[in-house]
Write a protein that holds these residues in place. Structure first.
Motif, PDB file in Angstrom:
ATOM      1  N   UNK A 105       0.824  -1.207   0.000  1.00 52.77           N
ATOM      2  CA  UNK A 105       0.000   0.000   0.000  1.00 52.77           C
ATOM      3  C   UNK A 105       0.857   1.255   0.000  1.00 52.77           C
ATOM      4  N   UNK A 106       1.899   1.252   0.819  1.00 52.58           N
ATOM      5  CA  UNK A 106       2.756   2.424   0.944  1.00 52.58           C
ATOM      6  C   UNK A 106       4.223   2.085   0.800  1.00 52.58           C
ATOM      7  N   UNK A 107       4.537   1.010   0.073  1.00 56.56           N
ATOM      8  CA  UNK A 107       5.948   0.654  -0.055  1.00 56.56           C
ATOM      9  C   UNK A 107       6.231  -0.130  -1.327  1.00 56.56           C
ATOM     10  N   UNK A 108       7.483  -0.060  -1.726  1.00 57.16           N
ATOM     11  CA  UNK A 108       8.000  -0.839  -2.843  1.00 57.16           C
ATOM     12  C   UNK A 108       8.943  -1.887  -2.288  1.00 57.16           C
ATOM     13  N   UNK A 109       8.882  -3.082  -2.829  1.00 58.16           N
ATOM     14  CA  UNK A 109       9.795  -4.161  -2.455  1.00 58.16           C
ATOM     15  C   UNK A 109      10.721  -4.385  -3.643  1.00 58.16           C
ATOM     16  N   UNK A 110      12.007  -4.135  -3.433  1.00 55.19           N
ATOM     17  CA  UNK A 110      12.997  -4.211  -4.503  1.00 55.19           C
ATOM     18  C   UNK A 110      14.041  -5.258  -4.147  1.00 55.19           C
ATOM     19  N   UNK A 111      14.193  -6.261  -5.005  1.00 53.40           N
ATOM     20  CA  UNK A 111      15.148  -7.335  -4.730  1.00 53.40           C
ATOM     21  C   UNK A 111      16.558  -6.995  -5.169  1.00 53.40           C
ATOM     22  N   UNK A 112      16.705  -6.139  -6.200  1.00 49.07           N
ATOM     23  CA  UNK A 112      18.038  -5.847  -6.723  1.00 49.07           C
ATOM     24  C   UNK A 112      18.008  -4.516  -7.460  1.00 49.07           C
ATOM     25  N   UNK A 113      18.637  -3.489  -6.898  1.00 44.60           N
ATOM     26  CA  UNK A 113      18.631  -2.171  -7.523  1.00 44.60           C
ATOM     27  C   UNK A 113      19.355  -2.156  -8.864  1.00 44.60           C
ATOM     28  N   UNK A 114      20.200  -3.154  -9.133  1.00 40.51           N
ATOM     29  CA  UNK A 114      20.884  -3.228 -10.429  1.00 40.51           C
ATOM     30  C   UNK A 114      19.878  -3.436 -11.561  1.00 40.51           C
ATOM     31  N   UNK A 115      18.670  -3.891 -11.252  1.00 40.72           N
ATOM     32  CA  UNK A 115      17.632  -4.127 -12.258  1.00 40.72           C
ATOM     33  C   UNK A 115      16.599  -2.992 -12.310  1.00 40.72           C
ATOM     34  N   UNK A 116      16.810  -1.969 -11.501  1.00 40.09           N
ATOM     35  CA  UNK A 116      15.855  -0.863 -11.366  1.00 40.09           C
ATOM     36  C   UNK A 116      16.391   0.366 -12.093  1.00 40.09           C
ATOM     37  N   UNK A 117      15.500   1.149 -12.679  1.00 37.40           N
ATOM     38  CA  UNK A 117      15.889   2.433 -13.260  1.00 37.40           C
ATOM     39  C   UNK A 117      15.984   3.434 -12.105  1.00 37.40           C
ATOM     40  N   UNK A 118      17.203   3.737 -11.687  1.00 40.37           N
ATOM     41  CA  UNK A 118      17.403   4.593 -10.519  1.00 40.37           C
ATOM     42  C   UNK A 118      16.934   6.028 -10.755  1.00 40.37           C
ATOM     43  N   UNK A 119      16.918   6.480 -12.000  1.00 42.51           N
ATOM     44  CA  UNK A 119      16.391   7.815 -12.299  1.00 42.51           C
ATOM     45  C   UNK A 119      14.895   7.864 -12.009  1.00 42.51           C
ATOM     46  N   UNK A 120      14.185   6.804 -12.358  1.00 43.84           N
ATOM     47  CA  UNK A 120      12.749   6.718 -12.076  1.00 43.84           C
ATOM     48  C   UNK A 120      12.526   6.630 -10.564  1.00 43.84           C
ATOM     49  N   UNK A 121      13.319   5.804  -9.877  1.00 43.85           N
ATOM     50  CA  UNK A 121      13.181   5.687  -8.420  1.00 43.85           C
ATOM     51  C   UNK A 121      13.430   7.039  -7.759  1.00 43.85           C
ATOM     52  N   UNK A 122      14.435   7.746  -8.214  1.00 37.07           N
ATOM     53  CA  UNK A 122      14.733   9.072  -7.658  1.00 37.07           C
ATOM     54  C   UNK A 122      13.550  10.018  -7.834  1.00 37.07           C
ATOM     55  N   UNK A 123      12.925   9.995  -8.989  1.00 41.88           N
ATOM     56  CA  UNK A 123      11.765  10.842  -9.248  1.00 41.88           C
ATOM     57  C   UNK A 123      10.602  10.482  -8.316  1.00 41.88           C
ATOM     58  N   UNK A 124      10.367   9.198  -8.131  1.00 38.99           N
ATOM     59  CA  UNK A 124       9.296   8.735  -7.246  1.00 38.99           C
ATOM     60  C   UNK A 124       9.538   9.205  -5.820  1.00 38.99           C
TER      61      UNK A 124
END
Length: 146
Positions: A105-124
């Motif tokens: 509801x209020x969180x993201x579960x991320x297993x590996x940041x190497x697979x994540x677009x960090x620019x998008x995460x930063x914006x979020x």
């Protein structure tokens, strides 16, 4: 009676360095830098295992109120949790471009940041932080409609 603060004196960098899982430890180090840069706040430990940045005050229609980190994360055994207290629904479009994740509801579960677009995460994280620190936040994440 005023609620007691859940902020602790534990050093966040020491906490991150002690994370057992090497991927979670690496990701926690990345998030320590990213959230610090995005919020402009110093990391502080909250409630034992959450690395928090800044603070926001919430007050619900029920009268319940308190203070909590405006941005934060926790390296957990199964995944790293990034807290979005304004609700994940507020970030739907960006979440479609984020990369592999699970949502609460209020969180993201991320297993590996190497697979994540960090620019998008930063914006979020930036938009969530700005929303929460704009004033008293009165909506529970599960009630936010994005």
């Amino acid at each position: 009676m005023a609620p007691r603060s859940r902020w602790e004196d534990t050093d966040p960098a020491r906490f991150v360095a002690a994370v057992e899982n090497p991927v979670r430890r690496r990701d926690a180090g990345t998030l320590l830098d990213l959230l610090g840069r995005v919020t402009g706040q110093e990391a502080r430990m909250w409630a034992g295992s959450v690395v928090g940045f800044g603070e926001y005050h919430y007050r619900y229609a029920s009268g319940h109120e308190g203070d909590a980190p405006a941005a934060g994360f926790a390296p957990r055994k199964a995944a790293t949790v990034v807290y979005l207290s304004d609700g994940v629904g507020a970030h739907e479009a960006d979440l479609e471009r984020l990369g592999p994740h699970r949502r609460g509801v209020g969180c993201l579960y991320l297993k590996d940041l190497a697979q994540i677009d960090l620019t998008v995460l930063e914006s979020i994280v930036r938009r969530s932080y700005e929303s929460l620190t704009a004033g008293t936040f009165g909506t529970r994440a599960r009630e936010a409609d994005g």
